[in-house]
Design an enzyme around this catalytic site. Structure first.
Site, short mmCIF file in Angstrom:
data_model
loop_
_atom_site.label_atom_id
_atom_site.label_comp_id
_atom_site.label_asym_id
_atom_site.label_seq_id
_atom_site.Cartn_x
_atom_site.Cartn_y
_atom_site.Cartn_z
N ASP A 50 0.84 -1.19 0.00
CA ASP A 50 0.00 0.00 0.00
C ASP A 50 0.88 1.25 0.00
O ASP A 50 1.55 1.54 1.00
CB ASP A 50 -0.89 -0.05 1.26
CG ASP A 50 -1.94 1.05 1.24
OD1 ASP A 50 -1.73 2.07 0.56
OD2 ASP A 50 -2.97 0.87 1.92
N SER A 118 -4.54 14.10 -15.24
CA SER A 118 -5.77 13.83 -15.98
C SER A 118 -6.34 15.09 -16.60
O SER A 118 -6.17 16.20 -16.08
CB SER A 118 -6.79 13.25 -15.01
OG SER A 118 -8.08 13.27 -15.58
N TYR A 149 -11.60 14.50 -7.77
CA TYR A 149 -10.56 13.72 -8.45
C TYR A 149 -9.64 14.68 -9.24
O TYR A 149 -8.41 14.58 -9.18
CB TYR A 149 -11.24 12.72 -9.39
CG TYR A 149 -10.33 12.01 -10.36
CD1 TYR A 149 -9.47 10.99 -9.95
CD2 TYR A 149 -10.33 12.36 -11.72
CE1 TYR A 149 -8.64 10.34 -10.85
CE2 TYR A 149 -9.51 11.71 -12.63
CZ TYR A 149 -8.67 10.71 -12.19
OH TYR A 149 -7.84 10.07 -13.09
N LYS A 153 -5.56 15.71 -8.61
CA LYS A 153 -4.57 15.63 -9.69
C LYS A 153 -3.83 16.97 -9.82
O LYS A 153 -2.63 17.00 -10.04
CB LYS A 153 -5.25 15.28 -11.02
CG LYS A 153 -5.77 13.84 -11.11
CD LYS A 153 -4.62 12.87 -11.24
CE LYS A 153 -5.07 11.44 -11.45
NZ LYS A 153 -3.98 10.47 -11.22
N ASN A 178 -9.08 10.05 -21.21
CA ASN A 178 -9.81 8.78 -21.45
C ASN A 178 -8.99 7.73 -22.20
O ASN A 178 -9.10 7.59 -23.42
CB ASN A 178 -11.09 9.02 -22.25
CG ASN A 178 -12.09 9.79 -21.45
OD1 ASN A 178 -12.34 9.49 -20.29
ND2 ASN A 178 -12.66 10.82 -22.05
N LYS A 192 -14.84 2.50 -17.40
CA LYS A 192 -15.06 3.77 -18.10
C LYS A 192 -16.02 3.55 -19.26
O LYS A 192 -16.34 2.41 -19.61
CB LYS A 192 -13.75 4.31 -18.63
CG LYS A 192 -12.58 4.08 -17.74
CD LYS A 192 -12.20 5.31 -16.95
CE LYS A 192 -11.20 4.98 -15.88
NZ LYS A 192 -10.07 4.22 -16.34
N GLN A 218 -23.02 14.50 -25.13
CA GLN A 218 -21.77 14.99 -24.53
C GLN A 218 -20.59 14.45 -25.34
O GLN A 218 -20.65 13.33 -25.83
CB GLN A 218 -21.67 14.62 -23.04
CG GLN A 218 -21.62 13.15 -22.70
CD GLN A 218 -22.99 12.49 -22.55
OE1 GLN A 218 -23.94 12.83 -23.26
NE2 GLN A 218 -23.09 11.51 -21.66
N ARG A 283 -15.29 17.55 -24.08
CA ARG A 283 -13.84 17.52 -23.78
C ARG A 283 -13.12 16.89 -24.97
O ARG A 283 -13.59 15.92 -25.55
CB ARG A 283 -13.58 16.71 -22.52
CG ARG A 283 -12.11 16.60 -22.19
CD ARG A 283 -11.88 15.96 -20.84
NE ARG A 283 -12.25 16.84 -19.75
CZ ARG A 283 -12.61 16.40 -18.53
NH1 ARG A 283 -12.68 15.12 -18.29
NH2 ARG A 283 -12.90 17.26 -17.59
P1 NAD Z 1 -6.36 1.66 -12.55
O1 NAD Z 1 -7.36 1.91 -11.48
O2 NAD Z 1 -6.56 0.49 -13.45
O3 NAD Z 1 -4.90 1.57 -11.93
C1 NAD Z 1 -4.51 2.23 -10.75
C2 NAD Z 1 -3.83 1.21 -9.86
O4 NAD Z 1 -3.38 1.86 -8.69
C3 NAD Z 1 -4.78 0.07 -9.40
O5 NAD Z 1 -4.27 -1.19 -9.78
C4 NAD Z 1 -4.81 0.22 -7.89
O6 NAD Z 1 -4.88 -1.01 -7.17
C5 NAD Z 1 -3.49 0.95 -7.63
N1 NAD Z 1 -3.51 1.63 -6.33
C6 NAD Z 1 -4.48 2.45 -5.86
N2 NAD Z 1 -4.20 2.82 -4.62
C7 NAD Z 1 -3.01 2.24 -4.28
C8 NAD Z 1 -2.22 2.23 -3.12
N3 NAD Z 1 -2.58 2.90 -2.03
N4 NAD Z 1 -1.07 1.50 -3.12
C9 NAD Z 1 -0.70 0.78 -4.22
N5 NAD Z 1 -1.43 0.75 -5.36
C10 NAD Z 1 -2.57 1.47 -5.38
O7 NAD Z 1 -6.29 3.04 -13.41
P2 NAD Z 1 -5.63 3.30 -14.83
O8 NAD Z 1 -6.72 3.52 -15.79
O9 NAD Z 1 -4.57 2.32 -15.12
O10 NAD Z 1 -4.97 4.73 -14.56
C11 NAD Z 1 -3.60 4.89 -14.21
C12 NAD Z 1 -3.34 6.33 -13.85
O11 NAD Z 1 -3.67 7.18 -14.95
C13 NAD Z 1 -4.16 6.83 -12.65
O12 NAD Z 1 -3.36 7.69 -11.87
C14 NAD Z 1 -5.27 7.59 -13.28
O13 NAD Z 1 -5.78 8.58 -12.43
C15 NAD Z 1 -4.58 8.18 -14.51
N6 NAD Z 1 -5.54 8.49 -15.58
C16 NAD Z 1 -6.15 7.47 -16.24
C17 NAD Z 1 -7.08 7.76 -17.24
C18 NAD Z 1 -7.80 6.67 -17.98
O14 NAD Z 1 -8.64 6.98 -18.81
N7 NAD Z 1 -7.50 5.40 -17.75
C19 NAD Z 1 -7.37 9.10 -17.56
C20 NAD Z 1 -6.74 10.10 -16.85
C21 NAD Z 1 -5.80 9.79 -15.87
#
Ligand code: NAD
Length: 323
Positions: A50, A118, A149, A153, A178, A192, A218, A283
């Site tokens: 964690d 993001s 959120y 960020k 996205n 999503k 949208q 967006r």
């Molecule tokens: P995801 O939720 O699949 O991956 C995030 C991972 O972080 C998860 O596996 C989760 O278990 C891990 N995590 C969360 N809290 C934790 C902790 N305390 N300790 C250890 N691990 C932890 O999301 P994703 O789609 O792979 O996104 C990755 C990053 O990109 C994120 O920061 C997200 O905010 C950013 N992002 C993603 C998108 C998108 O469309 N996918 C868009 C904008 C920003």
């Protein structure tokens, strides 16, 4: 051998990034609360931990990595982020992960770190017109994100930039728009729009109907994960520090997104519009800065990524015996 740390390596983008970096020949350590959901991790070493805990962060950063990719966040689609029910958890959990990771990297003298921000940081008032949203990087301030959120960020972007200014860390920040693709969450409430759409269509009988949140007018853009990784790696190894959009500029309405998924499925379904959490009205990624700084921008058509994602989700739905 060059070494890389991927935080959030059990998640969607993180697990794809681990594969990509292994293919490039790096020694890769992943950290996450969970293993990847779809298939075994390719990481050489995987810490199940964690990252809100500073001790776990110090354990993960027990050496000077050549590159660190920070994807870990408490995260989900509109159903998780825009209801307001998870605001405290999102801000607390993701804030702590960034505070602790960055500090652990600084103490180990890690020079290069990527942070996944993001498009949700952009002011709501610039995204009211679905045909003409403004998501130019410089429009982020005066700040007015539409979700907590987005505020977290934005806070974390500032945190990374402060470590750059005060400690000389090479910080790279992408504002993702996205990101979607195969091996992403497709059910359970954190999925999503593209994955949710594909699941609904896979479950529906030809000639039936699917539910769509809002009027479907949208607008958004969606970037396939392979191009997201390409942009992320190019940015991380570039000389450009400021936040930059990584997203597609092929803007579509949610109704058009549904049509593309139906086309991939070979089904004709009626769209039934219902109330639901929506986010901003319009967006789109503004790709002028990334093109200027990296000489690169995403170009693959959305239709191609949606077809791949639909067929993968249809297989998952069959495996889960839902059809
Ligand atoms: P995801 O939720 O699949 O991956 C995030 C991972 O972080 C998860 O596996 C989760 O278990 C891990 N995590 C969360 N809290 C934790 C902790 N305390 N300790 C250890 N691990 C932890 O999301 P994703 O789609 O792979 O996104 C990755 C990053 O990109 C994120 O920061 C997200 O905010 C950013 N992002 C993603 C998108 C998108 O469309 N996918 C868009 C904008 C920003």
């Amino acid at each position: 051998m060059k070494t890389v740390l991927v935080c959030g390596a059990g998640g969607f983008i993180g697990s794809h990034m681990v594969k990509r970096l292994k293919n490039e020949g790096f020694w890769v350590r992943g950290v996450d609360l969970k293993f990847p959901e779809f298939g075994k991790t390719q990481a050489d070493d995987f810490i199940m931990g964690d990252l809100r805990d500073p001790y776990v962060c110090r354990q993960a950063v027990d050496r000077k990595f050549d590159e660190v990719y920070q994807f870990a966040a408490d995260m989900g689609g509109a159903g998780f982020v825009f209801t307001g029910d998870n605001d405290a958890a999102i801000m607390h959990n993701s804030g702590l992960v960034n505070l602790n990771m960055l500090d652990a990297c600084h103490k180990r003298n890690v020079k290069r770190i990527f942070y996944s921000s993001s498009a949700c940081i952009y002011p709501e008032h610039n995204q009211l017109d679905p045909d003409n949203p403004n998501c130019e990087e410089s429009s982020a301030y005066p700040a007015n994100p539409d979700s907590d959120y987005g505020w977290e960020k934005l806070f974390s972007e500032r945190l990374y930039m402060a470590y750059h200014r005060n400690y000389g860390m090479e910080v790279r920040i992408a504002r993702y728009h996205n990101i979607f693709g195969i091996e992403g969450t497709w059910r359970g409430g954190r999925e999503k729009a593209p994955a949710a759409m594909c699941r609904k269509i896979a479950l529906a009988k030809d000639g039936g109907e699917i539910e769509i949140w809002g009027d479907g007018k949208q607008t958004r853009s969606f970037l396939y994960v392979d191009e997201c990784l390409e942009g992320t790696i190019r940015l991380t190894r570039s000389g450009w520090t400021g936040p930059v959009n990584i997203g597609s500029d092929e803007m579509v309405t949610i109704n058009q997104l549904a049509d593309m998924a139906m086309e991939a499925a070979g089904k004709k379904l009626t769209k039934h519009h219902i109330d639901g959490p929506l986010g901003v009205r319009g967006r789109n990624s503004d790709n002028r800065l990334i093109h200027d700084k990296l000489g690169w921008r995403p170009t693959r058509p959305l239709r191609e990524g949606m077809a791949k994602t639909y067929h993968w989700i249809e297989e998952e739905v069959k495996k889960a015996k839902l059809i």
